[in-house]
Design an enzyme around this catalytic site. Structure first.
Site, PDB file in Angstrom:
ATOM      1  N   ARG A   1       0.820  -1.214   0.000  1.00  0.00           N
ATOM      2  CA  ARG A   1       0.000   0.000   0.000  1.00  0.00           C
ATOM      3  C   ARG A   1       0.854   1.265   0.000  1.00  0.00           C
ATOM      4  O   ARG A   1       0.331   2.368  -0.185  1.00  0.00           O
ATOM      5  CB  ARG A   1      -0.934   0.011   1.209  1.00  0.00           C
ATOM      6  CG  ARG A   1      -2.113  -0.948   1.061  1.00  0.00           C
ATOM      7  CD  ARG A   1      -3.109  -0.752   2.194  1.00  0.00           C
ATOM      8  NE  ARG A   1      -3.506   0.632   2.411  1.00  0.00           N
ATOM      9  CZ  ARG A   1      -4.453   1.276   1.729  1.00  0.00           C
ATOM     10  NH1 ARG A   1      -5.108   0.654   0.742  1.00  0.00           N
ATOM     11  NH2 ARG A   1      -4.759   2.532   2.025  1.00  0.00           N
TER      12      ARG A   1
ATOM     13  N   PHE B   1       0.257   6.355  11.008  1.00  0.00           N
ATOM     14  CA  PHE B   1      -0.520   5.220  10.521  1.00  0.00           C
ATOM     15  C   PHE B   1      -0.018   4.713   9.160  1.00  0.00           C
ATOM     16  O   PHE B   1       0.450   3.592   9.059  1.00  0.00           O
ATOM     17  CB  PHE B   1      -2.008   5.576  10.475  1.00  0.00           C
ATOM     18  CG  PHE B   1      -2.623   5.706  11.831  1.00  0.00           C
ATOM     19  CD1 PHE B   1      -3.239   4.628  12.441  1.00  0.00           C
ATOM     20  CD2 PHE B   1      -2.560   6.911  12.523  1.00  0.00           C
ATOM     21  CE1 PHE B   1      -3.784   4.740  13.721  1.00  0.00           C
ATOM     22  CE2 PHE B   1      -3.102   7.036  13.790  1.00  0.00           C
ATOM     23  CZ  PHE B   1      -3.712   5.946  14.398  1.00  0.00           C
ATOM     24  N   GLU B   2      -0.130   5.521   8.130  1.00  0.00           N
ATOM     25  CA  GLU B   2       0.216   5.042   6.787  1.00  0.00           C
ATOM     26  C   GLU B   2       0.940   6.158   6.043  1.00  0.00           C
ATOM     27  O   GLU B   2       0.332   6.938   5.336  1.00  0.00           O
ATOM     28  CB  GLU B   2      -1.035   4.592   6.043  1.00  0.00           C
ATOM     29  CG  GLU B   2      -0.726   3.677   4.869  1.00  0.00           C
ATOM     30  CD  GLU B   2      -1.961   3.000   4.327  1.00  0.00           C
ATOM     31  OE1 GLU B   2      -1.905   1.788   4.057  1.00  0.00           O
ATOM     32  OE2 GLU B   2      -2.999   3.676   4.164  1.00  0.00           O
ATOM     33  N   GLN B   3       2.233   6.200   6.224  1.00  0.00           N
ATOM     34  CA  GLN B   3       3.070   7.229   5.617  1.00  0.00           C
ATOM     35  C   GLN B   3       3.964   6.595   4.556  1.00  0.00           C
ATOM     36  O   GLN B   3       4.637   5.587   4.822  1.00  0.00           O
ATOM     37  CB  GLN B   3       3.939   7.902   6.695  1.00  0.00           C
ATOM     38  CG  GLN B   3       4.839   8.989   6.125  1.00  0.00           C
ATOM     39  CD  GLN B   3       5.712   9.649   7.178  1.00  0.00           C
ATOM     40  OE1 GLN B   3       6.539  10.492   6.846  1.00  0.00           O
ATOM     41  NE2 GLN B   3       5.549   9.299   8.440  1.00  0.00           N
TER      42      GLN B   3
END
Length: 528
Positions: free
Chosen positions: A348, A369-371
């Site tokens: 991702r 979280f989602e870097q």
């Protein structure tokens, strides 16, 4: 010649074990994924990264973990024909509480596929596993006390409530009495326990003084594993707290190993601080060092006496010199020196293909979280890093570029974005240590950029850094000289809540949620 640090760049809390003539060191990785680094050597001089064992969601998911949370102080051992790795996943760092979950994984080969984790407890952090010569196994960790001053624990810092020992087996988990075997010395902040046995004595080494300039390796011993433990005649085997001019500082938290040739060694974490008018700073964070030790009167002592580890130690092999590393990205695996943040789902965040390394814009720069950040450790005081970027942002919420990064409040980034009325443009985002507000500064007005790929570069020279760019011509400086000293343990919030080190790498974000993709074709890191 052994030259300290033996593992340069962010590599703290070294746990060392030997199997035959092979030596292994496991170090903490905190929020960086995959979890734990294991290096291998046969000469103690040159070390090679051979494994990052915590590499899937079943073993480790750190999305939401705070900066400097995640994997703290692993313990690596070998027994019963396999490797054992104990680790903590720290979910909460700030305030009175710490949420610290401890696990064990195993593997027959250090570079193989490690098992799913066995949960042990959440009592505290810095767990360790000791394999006694009678076949029993013992689990140790620090017990964390959230109740504050005057409620127990070591008077220096009541939260550090002693080293707890309990028997453990894979079948039964923890069982039997849990015993507080060591409350520490007056230096306090007692953590990082490791046990070993020699000549009928159980020896305990711990880290004390906090993982800063008062750090130390403390040693104690007992005839019984449950104690009581008597402290080393000098209390501390290794410390530089009394010698602020020594080039190696912050020494503590390591492990003893007996060499295959009869020599004896103890690892330690260390810092190589630089001095500025604002004080000392350690851009490489906490690194791994090693020192030769000898036995005298039933205790370990540094071979050359005193408590200060040396920068160079006699050995047959020669260390490899600094070398440039250059990658042209294509299909296959991500080069070994790179990591990303927190997520067990790298698909991702990035992919490798004929277009190079594609970063998929996700959450903001500094997200827990989602870097989308793929970066490598800074290992030298002076270096140049450069990359080439192909990216077509549609609006200012989409950006990609080159960053020097410590955490969400210690970063500089040269990014390609799209600005209203300008179109494609380069700009600089900085958060120069602004904790707890995390405010961004914008050192320059956006600079218009033509169509096509753009090359980006950063030169770091100790406490200063300068960004550059080009599109087919000569390199052009962009923006002012920036403060590189802030990209360090001591920058911003400071060393007692900053446990990693400086990274340099490639970043992309798309806060619109459109997952815009940025393509990086190459990356170079050149030490000077």
């Amino acid at each position: 010649m052994i030259r300290n640090p033996i593992l340069p760049g962010f590599n703290p809390d070294p746990s060392m074990c030997r199997v035959g003539e092979d030596y292994y060191i496991a170090t903490s990785t905190f929020e960086w994924y995959p979890g734990v680094q294991i290096h291998h050597s046969r000469d103690l001089v040159n070390w090679r990264l051979v494994s990052r064992p915590l590499n899937r969601a079943a073993q480790l998911d750190m999305r939401g973990n705070p900066d400097s949370g995640g994997i703290w102080a692993p313990c690596l051992s070998h027994a019963d024909g396999k490797f054992w790795l104990v680790y903590t996943d720290v979910k909460r760092l700030d305030g009175a509480f710490k949420d610290t979950h401890n696990y064990i994984v195993t593997c027959e080969t250090v570079d193989g596929e490690w098992s799913d984790p066995i949960y042990v407890n959440s009592m505290g952090f810095d767990p360790s596993l000791f394999h006694d010569d009678d076949g029993r196994k013992w689990f140790l960790d620090l017990r964390w006390n959230h109740r504050g001053k005057g409620t127990g624990g070591n008077p220096k810092h009541a939260s550090f409530d002693g080293i707890i020992l309990q028997e453990w087996s894979p079948e039964r988990g923890l069982f039997g009495p849990a015993t507080n075997i060591f409350g520490g010395t007056e230096r306090g902040l007692t953590e990082g326990p490791h046990l070993f046995k020699r000549d009928g004595w159980y020896y305990l080494t711990v880290a004390e003084g906090g993982t800063g300039y008062n750090h130390a390796v403390t040693m104690a011993r007992s005839r019984r594993i449950e104690g009581p433990y008597e402290v080393h005649p000098e209390k501390h085997l290794i410390t530089a707290a009394h010698a602020p001019e020594h080039p190696i500082q912050r020494t503590g938290h390591g492990q003893y190993v007996e060499g295959h040739d009869g020599r004896h060694w103890h690892t330690f974490l260390m810092g190589r601080p630089l001095s500025t008018e604002n004080g000392r700073f350690s851009p490489m964070g906490r690194e791994t060092g090693i020192e030769e030790v000898v036995w005298r009167d039933g205790w370990l002592w540094l071979k050359e006496g005193g408590q200060l580890p040396r920068a160079e130690i006699s050995a047959d092999a020669k260390p490899a010199g600094p070398a440039a590393v250059e990658h042209s990205f294509g299909p296959g695996a991500l080069p070994a020196e790179f990591q990303w943040l927190r997520s067990p789902f790298p698909e991702r965040i990035f992919r490798l293909s004929d277009r190079g390394l594609t970063l998929i814009g996700r959450e903001s720069l500094g997200s827990w979280f989602e870097q989308s950040l793929v970066a490598r450790r800074q290992e030298h005081f002076v270096y140049t890093a450069e990359t080439a970027l192909d990216f077509a942002p549609k609006y200012y919420q989409q950006a990609a570029g080159l960053t020097t990064y410590y955490n969400r409040h210690k970063l500089h980034a040269l990014i390609l974005t799209s600005e209203p009325g300008i179109g494609r443009a380069l700009t600089i985002l900085s958060c120069p240590g602004d904790w707890p507000n995390f405010a961004l500064t914008h050192p320059i007005a956006p600079v218009s950029v033509g169509d096509g790929p753009v090359e980006l570069r950063v030169d770091v020279d100790r406490a200063a850094q300068q960004f550059y760019w080009r599109q087919g011509g000569d390199w052009q400086a962009i923006g002012p000289e920036l403060d590189a000293a802030v990209i360090s343990d001591e920058g911003g919030r400071g060393e007692h809540a900053s446990f990693t080190g400086a990274f340099v790498g490639m970043v992309a974000f798309d806060t619109s949620g459109s997952a815009a993709e940025a393509h990086f074709t190459r990356f170079a890191y050149r030490p000077s």
